[in-house]
Design an enzyme around this catalytic site. Structure first.
Site, PDB file in Angstrom:
ATOM      1  N   ASP A 147     -13.144   5.272   1.221  1.00 16.55           N
ATOM      2  CA  ASP A 147     -11.707   5.258   1.512  1.00 16.55           C
ATOM      3  C   ASP A 147     -11.165   6.687   1.517  1.00 16.55           C
ATOM      4  OD1 ASP A 147      -8.967   4.997   1.524  1.00 16.55           O
ATOM      5  OD2 ASP A 147      -8.851   3.615  -0.169  1.00 16.55           O
ATOM      6  N   ASP A 158       0.881  -1.170   0.000  1.00 19.24           N
ATOM      7  CA  ASP A 158       0.000   0.000   0.000  1.00 19.24           C
ATOM      8  C   ASP A 158       0.917   1.219   0.000  1.00 19.24           C
ATOM      9  OD1 ASP A 158      -1.678   2.125   0.536  1.00 19.24           O
ATOM     10  OD2 ASP A 158      -2.424   1.345   2.440  1.00 19.24           O
ATOM     11  N   LYS A 216       2.726  11.483  -3.296  1.00 21.29           N
ATOM     12  CA  LYS A 216       1.736  10.776  -4.116  1.00 21.29           C
ATOM     13  C   LYS A 216       0.818  11.775  -4.841  1.00 21.29           C
ATOM     14  CE  LYS A 216      -1.646   7.031  -3.499  1.00 21.29           C
ATOM     15  NZ  LYS A 216      -2.186   6.112  -2.475  1.00 21.29           N
ATOM     16  N   GLU A 225      -7.298   0.625  -4.473  1.00 21.92           N
ATOM     17  CA  GLU A 225      -7.292   0.548  -3.013  1.00 21.92           C
ATOM     18  C   GLU A 225      -8.620   0.071  -2.429  1.00 21.92           C
ATOM     19  OE1 GLU A 225      -5.716   4.400  -2.118  1.00 21.92           O
ATOM     20  OE2 GLU A 225      -3.744   3.809  -2.822  1.00 21.92           O
TER      21      GLU A 225
END
Lengths: 615, 194
Positions: free
Chosen positions: A194, A8, A69, A172
């Site tokens: 999420d 992850d 990211k 994800e």
């Protein structure tokens, strides 16, 4: 066979997990923490990744990168506000690739977000090497479901730079759904909400026996806990009547805001210190600050329900993922949105990595978890081509199950024309300029024919990772037209190759010391594991294995004292090889023990499987 | 799945199935222009039980999905990718009544001409009148469009019922689908549920 790992790669922190003894578990560091803060510092003596880099970010403002990211696969012009928010210096001259500039003392280094991410991946890989006694087989890496093609490509490139073989990019929320589904063995339709550090995804899945089908997904790749921190920091700044903060103070304030946010999940009021000043914040003040952020998630949830052609009554469960869902207001907001209490039995920080490890295990083809599990994911945003007038013609609609293909036929406008320009876009806006430009493709090598005669069939194929492949063929002649892909934003194949070469050269010249340290650390890990295993399971040693192993250990210890990197590495491998049959016997015994119905974790601890033993 | 033809598997040289080799499980070269009914092994018809589509789709996808070929040779991975895309497309065509109808009538699930086939003048004139009346009396068009769409669907049903009984032909289908698409523009046609 080397085990596959699940990673992850998060905005705030990253994790690596693996299936051991039929159970997925996150690999821990020496303090028992599964989380690697996604922070990277470029220091004159090497690269520092993780907790130290994060905690000392305000000390080394110019050379530390967090939340990188957010910059993956994006155009420099789209990143300038994020760069300003994080006070990063960006190369202003590059219009195609984001290049961040790290400065510390004499050191000035230009790095791309892909390279920064690869440093985080290297650390995760090293953690896996330590636990698995060797290189992992391949990796499943998770990405936000809402990542577009360029962001996915960038993630793949980062993995390649880190020396990882990517088996699959997994969305994800889908990863979380696997962990949830295999945990509850439930069926029905459920929502995965999420909210991570910097990205928000919502996916609606249908679980029918061993088929996981994603029905719809929506989200925002620039929405997350980071925004809570920013809002809180901004609040403190105004409360103190400060106008401009220098970079170090700003970074320090963000860290303090982040910590205060966590405290406010438990407390009704807390204090944030900035130098000598103290600002007190109540939970309701904090909730008012973050409400606008949460309202942005509601729109995405409604869109996902509409795309899945479902009302909220059609949903059987809601699962929360991502550290930001620990905030009580987030839970209340989700409960209100879907009219039911969310399921939060799984650790929201770990569930994505665990699901990735499970998928990685399933991809080995002889998984003990769920051999028949089939995962059907979707493409988050439509794909289209720019046509006359700057309008988009969509050829693959969003939420199509992937892999998916489509083809379009083109012709020429001018006699003797031998090339056609195509502009591929991703997004759901009507005008080309409002969508994400993936690349311009030039079809060359068409036969020179009168206008309108050539028929070029261009085929688009989106693979199971959500990445687009393009091919073309002229139908009369059968000529395969050559396609020059020029990615609009992001690194070209040549640039990646160059980075890989540089990395190797770099390693052989300047960074010998660091390599030595790494080799030592790796050897120490292997040594400790082997010594523990041979003492716990001496009964499993056969013939003269014990003395062979002892001999290699002695040589390895000598090489470590001597500081000879090559020798350390060779002997580490030799130790690996000489213990392989013994390790195999232990795994077989582990399996038979696990089969007798005992908890795999207990078994693993008894066996002294590193990593597992620390769980 | 249609029964295995007398083709040898490119990999193990045993007699292969159409999509997957019965002996070694390797995917077989995908057809250049796949027929969605044939791909899923179903008889071409308009009145189709959607659970049959889903069952066939899942059975084949289970065998052919790229996740089943992780770590296999590049050529196998490539074919599995192409096949799975074909299966996804076949399901999309067969699960959507309009696409299914268009495929049966024209052999293509997509509108063949850019902008769609030409609508006839009487229909367009009627729409023009409606739009004028809408301007004077807003809201008048929605129920009309809904009723017209329902009657077109009933007409399509009748056309296909006759065709499946071996009578009549499907040349009107494309025009009727174009009309439905036009009426969709008023956003009042309820989505077809299966």
């Amino acid at each position: 066979m080397a085990a596959n790992i699940g990673i992850d790669l998060g905005t705030t922190h990253s994790l690596v997990a693996v299936v051991i003894g039929g159970k997925a578990r996150c690999l821990l560091d020496e303090t028992g923490d599964p989380l690697v803060p996604s922070a990277v510092r470029y220091a004159p003596d090497g690269v520092v990744v993780g907790r130290d880099a994060r905690d000392r970010a305000s000390e080394f403002t110019g050379s530390t990168f967090t939340s990188v990211k957010r910059f993956m696969g994006r155009a420099p012009q789209d990143c300038s506000s994020d760069a300003a928010l994080f006070r990063y210096e960006m190369d202003p001259d590059d219009e195609r690739v984001v290049r961040l500039i790290a400065r510390q003392g004499e050191l000035v280094r230009t790095v791309t977000p892909v390279e920064v991410s690869s440093e985080i991946l290297k650390v995760l890989r090293a953690r896996a090497v330590e636990v698995l006694f060797g290189e992992p087989g391949g990796a499943v890496i998770t990405v936000p479901a809402y990542f577009d093609d360029a962001q996915r490509q960038a993630t793949r490139d980062a993995a390649r730079l880190a020396g990882l073989e990517v088996l699959r990019l997994l969305n994800e929320p889908t990863a979380a759904a696997i962990a949830y589904g295999l945990d509850t063995r439930g069926s029905g339709r459920f929502v995965v909400y999420d909210l991570g550090g910097g990205t928000f995804d919502v996916s609606i899945l249908e679980l029918d026996g061993d088929v996981f089908q994603v029905l719809a997904t929506a989200g925002d790749t620039h929405l997350g806990g980071d925004d809570f921190d920013q809002a809180l920091a901004e609040f403190v700044r105004t409360q103190l009547g400060l106008s401009e903060l220098d970079d170090a103070t700003h970074r320090g304030l963000l860290l303090a805001a982040e910590a205060a946010k966590r405290r406010l999940s438990e407390l009704d009021v807390t204090e944030i210190r900035l130098g000598d000043a103290v600002v007190s914040v109540t939970r309701s003040q904090f909730e008012a600050l973050i409400m606008p952020v949460l309202q942005r998630t509601s729109a995405a949830c409604r869109q996902a329900l509409a795309d899945a052609k479902l009302g909220r009554d059609g949903i059987d469960a809601v699962v929360l993922v991502g550290g930001s869902t620990r905030t009580p207001l987030v839970r209340r907001h989700v409960e209100e949105l879907f009219g039911r209490a969310p399921y939060c039995d799984l650790n929201p920080d770990e569930v994505v990595a665990l699901g990735a490890a499970m998928q990685a295990d399933i991809l080995t083809g002889n998984s003990s978890l769920a051999d028949d599990l089939l995962l059907l994911d979707v493409i988050p945003l439509s794909l289209g081509l720019e046509v006359m007038g700057g309008v988009v013609e969509r050829f693959i609609p969003r939420c199509s199950t992937i892999p998916v293909s489509a083809s379009q036929t083109f012709t020429t406008h001018v006699d003797g024309q031998t090339a056609v320009d195509l502009h591929v876009l991703q997004g759901d806006r009507e005008l080309a300029k409002d969508n994400r430009s993936l690349g311009r493709f030039v079809l060359r090598g068409l036969p020179p024919l009168p206008a309108g005669v050539p028929r070029v069939k261009v085929s688009f194929l989106v693979d199971a990772d959500g990445i687009l492949q393009v091919s073309a063929r002229e139908e009369h002649t059968g000529i395969e037209a050559r396609i020059d892909v020029k990615p609009s934003y992001g690194l070209t194949e040549e640039e990646i190759e160059q980075m890989l070469e540089d990395a190797i050269e770099h390693a052989e010249t300047d960074v010998d010391d660091r390599m030595l340290i790494e080799a030592r650390v790796e050897a120490e890990g292997i040594l400790a594991a082997v010594q523990k295993a041979t003492s716990v399971d001496s009964g499993l040693l056969q013939g003269d294995e014990a003395s062979q192993i002892r001999a290699v250990i002695a040589d390895l210890q000598a090489a470590m004292d001597e500081g000879n990197r090559r020798k350390i590495q060779d002997l580490s491998h030799a130790l690996d090889a000489v213990t392989a049959p013994f390790a195999q016997r232990r795994i077989e015994r582990d399996l038979s023990l696990a089969l007798t119905g005992r908890d795999a974790n207990t078994v693993a601890i008894e066996l002294g499987i590193p990593g597992a033993a620390r769980v | 799945m249609p029964e295995a033809e007398n083709l040898a598997c490119w990999k193990c040289h045993e007699r292969a199935g159409v999509a997957v080799c019965v002996s070694c499980g390797a995917p077989q070269p995908p057809p250049p222009s796949p027929d969605p009914f044939a791909v899923l092994g179903l008889t071409p018809r308009f009145f189709l039980d959607p659970t049959l589509v889903d069952e066939a789709y899942k059975r084949l996808t289970r065998k052919l999905h790229p996740d089943r070929f992780s770590g296999k040779a590049a050529v196998e991975r490539r074919m599995s990718l192409q096949w799975t895309a074909i299966l996804n497309d076949a399901r999309r065509v067969l699960r959507d009544p309009d696409r299914r109808a268009r495929w049966l009538a024209t052999g293509s699930a997509e509108v063949r001409e850019r902008g769609g086939p030409r609508l006839d003048t009487p229909f367009l004139q009627q729409m023009f009148t409606w739009r004028e009346e809408e301007e004077e009396d807003p809201g008048v068009i929605a129920p009309r469009a809904q009723a017209l769409a329902a009657s077109i669907r009933a007409e399509l049903d009748a056309l296909f019922r006759a065709w499946e009984a071996g009578q009549g032909e499907l040349s009107l289908v494309e025009d009727r689908l174009a009309r439905l698409k036009y009426l969709d523009g008023f956003a009042v046609v309820p989505p077809q549920k299966e």
